[in-house]
Design a protein around this motif. Structure first.
Motif, PDB file in Angstrom:
ATOM      1  N   LEU A 250      17.833  14.274  -5.626  1.00 46.13           N
ATOM      2  CA  LEU A 250      17.190  14.787  -4.417  1.00 46.13           C
ATOM      3  C   LEU A 250      18.024  14.372  -3.206  1.00 46.13           C
ATOM      4  O   LEU A 250      18.240  13.181  -2.975  1.00 46.13           O
ATOM      5  N   PRO A 251      18.516  15.342  -2.401  1.00 47.95           N
ATOM      6  CA  PRO A 251      19.315  14.993  -1.216  1.00 47.95           C
ATOM      7  C   PRO A 251      18.468  14.259  -0.171  1.00 47.95           C
ATOM      8  O   PRO A 251      17.347  14.677   0.132  1.00 47.95           O
ATOM      9  N   THR A 252      18.978  13.143   0.341  1.00 48.06           N
ATOM     10  CA  THR A 252      18.325  12.416   1.429  1.00 48.06           C
ATOM     11  C   THR A 252      19.354  12.218   2.546  1.00 48.06           C
ATOM     12  O   THR A 252      20.529  12.551   2.386  1.00 48.06           O
ATOM     13  N   ILE A 253      18.941  11.645   3.652  1.00 49.45           N
ATOM     14  CA  ILE A 253      19.852  11.502   4.794  1.00 49.45           C
ATOM     15  C   ILE A 253      20.992  10.535   4.507  1.00 49.45           C
ATOM     16  O   ILE A 253      22.029  10.571   5.161  1.00 49.45           O
ATOM     17  N   TYR A 254      20.826   9.633   3.533  1.00 52.36           N
ATOM     18  CA  TYR A 254      21.878   8.674   3.210  1.00 52.36           C
ATOM     19  C   TYR A 254      22.580   9.002   1.886  1.00 52.36           C
ATOM     20  O   TYR A 254      23.348   8.180   1.376  1.00 52.36           O
ATOM     21  N   GLY A 255      22.327  10.161   1.323  1.00 52.75           N
ATOM     22  CA  GLY A 255      22.932  10.523   0.050  1.00 52.75           C
ATOM     23  C   GLY A 255      21.879  10.944  -0.950  1.00 52.75           C
ATOM     24  O   GLY A 255      20.689  11.026  -0.638  1.00 52.75           O
ATOM     25  N   GLU A 256      22.308  11.212  -2.162  1.00 61.47           N
ATOM     26  CA  GLU A 256      21.384  11.716  -3.175  1.00 61.47           C
ATOM     27  C   GLU A 256      20.593  10.585  -3.838  1.00 61.47           C
ATOM     28  O   GLU A 256      21.163   9.633  -4.358  1.00 61.47           O
ATOM     29  N   LYS A 257      19.280  10.725  -3.811  1.00 63.17           N
ATOM     30  CA  LYS A 257      18.397   9.810  -4.542  1.00 63.17           C
ATOM     31  C   LYS A 257      18.301  10.317  -5.976  1.00 63.17           C
ATOM     32  O   LYS A 257      18.147  11.518  -6.219  1.00 63.17           O
ATOM     33  N   ILE A 258      18.369   9.413  -6.929  1.00 65.20           N
ATOM     34  CA  ILE A 258      18.307   9.783  -8.345  1.00 65.20           C
ATOM     35  C   ILE A 258      17.163   9.035  -9.011  1.00 65.20           C
ATOM     36  O   ILE A 258      17.000   7.827  -8.825  1.00 65.20           O
ATOM     37  N   VAL A 259      16.374   9.779  -9.765  1.00 63.01           N
ATOM     38  CA  VAL A 259      15.345   9.164 -10.614  1.00 63.01           C
ATOM     39  C   VAL A 259      15.634   9.557 -12.048  1.00 63.01           C
ATOM     40  O   VAL A 259      15.822  10.739 -12.357  1.00 63.01           O
ATOM     41  N   MET A 260      15.697   8.552 -12.917  1.00 58.97           N
ATOM     42  CA  MET A 260      15.950   8.799 -14.335  1.00 58.97           C
ATOM     43  C   MET A 260      14.743   8.348 -15.154  1.00 58.97           C
ATOM     44  O   MET A 260      14.345   7.174 -15.099  1.00 58.97           O
ATOM     45  N   ARG A 261      14.150   9.291 -15.873  1.00 58.29           N
ATOM     46  CA  ARG A 261      13.034   8.989 -16.769  1.00 58.29           C
ATOM     47  C   ARG A 261      13.607   8.642 -18.143  1.00 58.29           C
ATOM     48  O   ARG A 261      14.356   9.425 -18.733  1.00 58.29           O
ATOM     49  N   ILE A 262      13.261   7.465 -18.641  1.00 59.29           N
ATOM     50  CA  ILE A 262      13.767   6.997 -19.933  1.00 59.29           C
ATOM     51  C   ILE A 262      12.784   7.397 -21.022  1.00 59.29           C
ATOM     52  O   ILE A 262      11.609   7.022 -20.981  1.00 59.29           O
ATOM     53  N   LEU A 263      13.276   8.174 -21.963  1.00 55.88           N
ATOM     54  CA  LEU A 263      12.449   8.655 -23.073  1.00 55.88           C
ATOM     55  C   LEU A 263      12.936   7.991 -24.351  1.00 55.88           C
ATOM     56  O   LEU A 263      13.873   8.462 -24.993  1.00 55.88           O
ATOM     57  N   ASP A 264      12.321   6.880 -24.680  1.00 57.53           N
ATOM     58  CA  ASP A 264      12.730   6.097 -25.847  1.00 57.53           C
ATOM     59  C   ASP A 264      11.697   6.275 -26.942  1.00 57.53           C
ATOM     60  O   ASP A 264      10.673   5.597 -26.973  1.00 57.53           O
ATOM     61  N   LYS A 265      11.968   7.202 -27.855  1.00 54.88           N
ATOM     62  CA  LYS A 265      11.016   7.493 -28.921  1.00 54.88           C
ATOM     63  C   LYS A 265      10.758   6.273 -29.788  1.00 54.88           C
ATOM     64  O   LYS A 265       9.674   6.083 -30.327  1.00 54.88           O
ATOM     65  N   GLY A 266      11.796   5.420 -29.902  1.00 56.51           N
ATOM     66  CA  GLY A 266      11.632   4.235 -30.742  1.00 56.51           C
ATOM     67  C   GLY A 266      10.670   3.217 -30.162  1.00 56.51           C
ATOM     68  O   GLY A 266      10.226   2.317 -30.856  1.00 56.51           O
ATOM     69  N   SER A 267      10.342   3.332 -28.871  1.00 58.63           N
ATOM     70  CA  SER A 267       9.468   2.353 -28.231  1.00 58.63           C
ATOM     71  C   SER A 267       8.000   2.776 -28.232  1.00 58.63           C
ATOM     72  O   SER A 267       7.142   2.036 -27.784  1.00 58.63           O
ATOM     73  N   ILE A 268       7.711   3.996 -28.706  1.00 58.76           N
ATOM     74  CA  ILE A 268       6.321   4.446 -28.747  1.00 58.76           C
ATOM     75  C   ILE A 268       5.947   4.820 -30.170  1.00 58.76           C
ATOM     76  O   ILE A 268       6.804   5.182 -30.990  1.00 58.76           O
ATOM     77  N   SER A 269       4.686   4.708 -30.464  1.00 65.61           N
ATOM     78  CA  SER A 269       4.186   5.114 -31.771  1.00 65.61           C
ATOM     79  C   SER A 269       3.471   6.451 -31.636  1.00 65.61           C
ATOM     80  O   SER A 269       2.633   6.631 -30.763  1.00 65.61           O
TER      81      SER A 269
END
Length: 539
Positions: A250-269
Motif C-alpha cells: 500500500l503506497p504511503t507518504i513515506y513509501g510502500e507499507k507491506i503486510v504479509m499474512r503467514i499461512l503455516d498449515k503445519g501450525s494449525i489442525s
C-alpha cells in the motif's frame, strides 16, 4: 505414546552415537528396529500445540547433543521423541538430568532438528542480529530509481538477511502477520501474535527500497510500480517447513507499507475434533455435515477463525465419493482432494459468477468464501435447496444478526427458513500461558461488569498468565475459539416466516438452549483456558 517399557532392555538393539549425523543406511536400520520393537512413531504435524514449559524440561544443549525433544508430561513421566531411541547412554543421561522416567517415541533426525530449531531459537538473539544488519548512514530514497537499481538493492546481502530474519522471527513468535511500515527516519516492524500487534526490531531507512523490493520479488510483484496497491503470494521454506505468505502493498507518504499474512498449515489442525466444540454440539454438527443439502454459515470479524472452522468441516466430509468445490478470495490453504477456485473480481470471476459455474460442475458440497451481496446469497440459498450442502461466511456480530443481515440483503424469508441449517458465530480469545498460569482476583471494574451481566464472580476461579520467557511476557500462548450456535429448529424458522424481530428470535433461541458468545467465553474462563478480561475484550 503407549510404550511404557524402556526400549534399552532389548539386547539386540544397536547402540548409535546420536551426537553425529545419522546416515540414511543407519536410519533405515533404526526404523527397522523401531518397527520390530513396536516403538511409537511421532508425527509432529498431528500435534496442534507443543507446551514450551514441557520442552524446557530438557535443556537446549541436551536436546542438540542427543537429538531429543520433550513433547508431553504426565506426573513423573516425560514423553520424548528421539532419532535413535536405542541410545542407552543418551537415555540414561536425559533421565539423570531431568529426573523423569522416559516414554520414548521415534521420529527421523531432520524432523526432530526442525522442531529443536523452532523451539529453542531465542528472539533476543534474532533482534540483536537484525540490529547488526542496519548500522548504516541514512540516505534519502530516490523516487525515480529504475527497475535495474531496485533489483540490485533487493539482492544486497543486508536486505536479503533482514527479510530472512523477519520470517524466522515471525515463525518463532507464532506471528500471523508481519507489518512493515516506512516512517520518516526508520522502518517500523510489527508482528501480530495471538491477534495483538507488537513491535519488533526496526529496520534502517537506508534499507527501505532493498527490503521492499526483495519482498515484492518473492511475491512476483512489479518492483518498479510504487503508485498503486499490489497483492501477491510467495512460498518460503523455513526450518524445514513450507510456508505460504500473502503479500499486500500500500503506497504511503513515506513509501510502500507491506503486510504479509503467514499461512503455516503445519501450525494449525484441520481435525474437526480439535476446533473446540462441546461434545453435544459436535454430535449435532456432524449430523448436519452428514446431510446431502442445507446451508451452514459461519460469522465473525476478520481473523476470528472462520476459515479454519470451514476447512475443518470440509476436511471431515472429504471423500472420494464427494465432489467438493470452493470459490475463495483468497485461497488460504491448499486442501488435497478438494477443488479450490480463486475469485478474481478484476476479470469478472466474482463469488456469484464462480458459484454459478461451480453449480454446472456437478458438485455435492460447495463452499463460498464470503456472502457479500444479494446475488451471491440467493444463488447459495437456492443451491442448498437443490441437493447441495453449502458452506459460507458473513460479517455479522452474532448468530441471530446473520438472519437479519440476509433479510436486509433482500433474500426471501421463505428461502432462508427452508435452506439454512446452522449459524455459527465465533471469536478467538488468547489462551493463558500454561507455564506462568496463576490464580488471581480481577479488578473491581471487572467484578462490577460481571455483576451487571448477572454473572456471580464468586462462582468463578480466575486465572491469568504472569508473563514469562516462553510467552514473551504477555501471559498468553496461542488462542482458543469462543462459539455461539444457532440451530434453525422449527420454532426459529416459523419466527423468520412471521417477520419476528431480532430480539424475539434471540429470546426463543435462548429458550431452546442456545449458548451466547459471552456464556461460552465464561465457560472457557471457568476452565482456566483464558482470562475474563480477554472475554470482555472480544465479546
Amino acid at each position: 505414546m503407549s510404550n511404557k517399557s524402556s526400549p534399552t532392555s532389548k539386547k539386540s538393539s544397536p547402540t548409535l552415537n546420536s551426537k553425529h549425523n545419522i546416515e540414511d543406511s543407519i536410519t533405515k536400520r533404526i526404523e527397522k528396529f523401531v518397527a520390530r520393537e513396536n516403538i511409537p512413531k511421532m508425527n509432529f504435524n498431528e500435534l496442534s500445540f507443543l507446551d514450551p514449559s514441557v520442552i524446557g524440561l530438557i535443556s537446549e544443549e541436551t536436546a542438540r547433543q542427543f537429538n531429543i525433544i520433550a513433547v508431553s508430561q504426565k506426573k513423573r513421566e516425560l514423553g520424548v521423541v528421539m532419532a535413535n531411541p536405542f541410545d542407552s547412554v543418551a537415555l540414561n543421561i536425559v533421565r539423570e538430568r531431568t529426573g523423569f522416567d522416559l516414554d520414548v517415541s521415534y521420529a527421523p533426525y531432520d524432523e526432530i532438528m526442525n522442531q529443536i530449531e523452532q523451539a529453542y531459537i531465542q528472539t533476543e538473539n534474532l533482534e540483536e542480529r537484525m540490529k547488526e544488519l542496519v548500522d548504516f548512514e541514512i540516505e534519502e530514497e530516490k523516487e525515480d530509481e529504475d527497475e535495474k537499481v531496485l533489483r540490485i538493492r533487493a539482492e544486497d546481502a543486508p536486505a536479503v538477511k533482514f527479510v530472512n530474519l523477519l520470517f524466522l522471527q515471525a515463525i518463532h513468535d507464532r506471528a500471523s502477520d508481519i507489518h512493515i511500515e516506512p516512517l520518516e527516519r526508520e522502518i517500523k516492524v510489527r508482528f501480530r501474535v495471538d491477534g495483538i500487534l507488537k513491535e519488533a526490531a526496526p529496520g534502517h531507512k537506508n534499507m527501505q527500497s532493498g527490503i521492499i523490493s526483495r519482498i515484492k520479488i518473492l511475491g512476483n510483484l512489479d518492483i518498479a510500480e510504487r503508485r498503486v496497491p499490489q497483492d501477491g503470494r510467495a512460498k518460503v521454506k523455513i526450518m524445514g517447513r513450507q510456508i505460504d505468505i500473502r503479500i499486500s502493498t500500500l503506497p504511503t507518504i513515506y513509501g510502500e507499507k507491506i503486510v504479509m499474512r503467514i499461512l503455516d498449515k503445519g501450525s494449525i489442525s484441520l481435525n474437526i475434533d480439535d476446533i473446540g466444540f462441546e461434545p453435544k454440539i459436535m454430535e449435532k454438527f456432524k449430523n448436519i455435515l452428514g446431510q446431502s443439502h442445507g446451508m451452514v454459515l459461519v460469522t465473525g470479524p476478520t481473523g476470528s477463525g472462520k476459515t479454519t472452522t470451514l476447512y475443518s468441516s470440509l476436511n471431515y466430509i472429504n471423500s472420494v465419493d464427494k465432489n467438493i468445490i470452493t470459490v475463495e478470495d483468497p485461497v488460504e490453504y491448499r486442501l488435497e482432494g478438494i477443488n479450490q477456485v480463486q475469485a478474481r473480481p478484476q476479470v469478472g470471476l466474482t463469488f456469484a459468477a464462480g458459484l454459478r459455474s461451480i453449480l454446472r460442475q456437478d458438485p455435492d458440497v460447495v463452499m463460498v468464501g464470503e456472502i457479500r451481496d444479494k446475488e451471491t446469497a440467493e444463488i447459495a440459498v437456492k443451491a442448498s435447496l437443490t441437493g447441495h450442502l453449502v458452506f459460507s461466511t458473513l460479517h455479522t456480530n452474532d448468530a441471530v444478526a446473520t438472519i437479519i443481515r440476509l433479510l436486509n440483503m433482500g433474500v426471501d424469508k421463505y428461502l432462508i427458513s427452508s435452506s439454512v441449517s446452522l449459524i455459527i458465530a465465533q471469536r478467538l480469545a488468547r489462551r493463558v500461558c500454561l507455564h506462568c498460569k496463576t490464580k488471581y482476583t480481577p479488578e473491581p471494574r471487572v467484578i462490577n461488569k460481571l455483576k451487571s451481566l448477572k454473572i456471580d464472580p464468586d462462582d468463578i476461579t480466575f486465572y491469568k498468565g504472569e508473563g514469562c520467557e516462553y510467552c514473551g511476557g504477555t501471559g498468553f500462548w496461542g488462542r482458543i475459539a469462543i462459539y455461539e450456535f444457532l440451530f434453525l429448529y422449527k420454532d426459529i424458522k416459523e419466527l423468520i416466516v412471521e417477520d419476528a424481530s431480532e430480539a424475539q428470535i434471540r429470546k426463543r433461541s435462548n429458550e431452546l438452549g442456545m449458548t451466547s458468545l459471552l456464556e461460552d467465553g465464561i465457560k472457557k474462563v471457568t476452565k482456566g483456558l483464558t482470562t475474563i478480561d480477554e472475554i470482555l475484550r472480544i465479546v
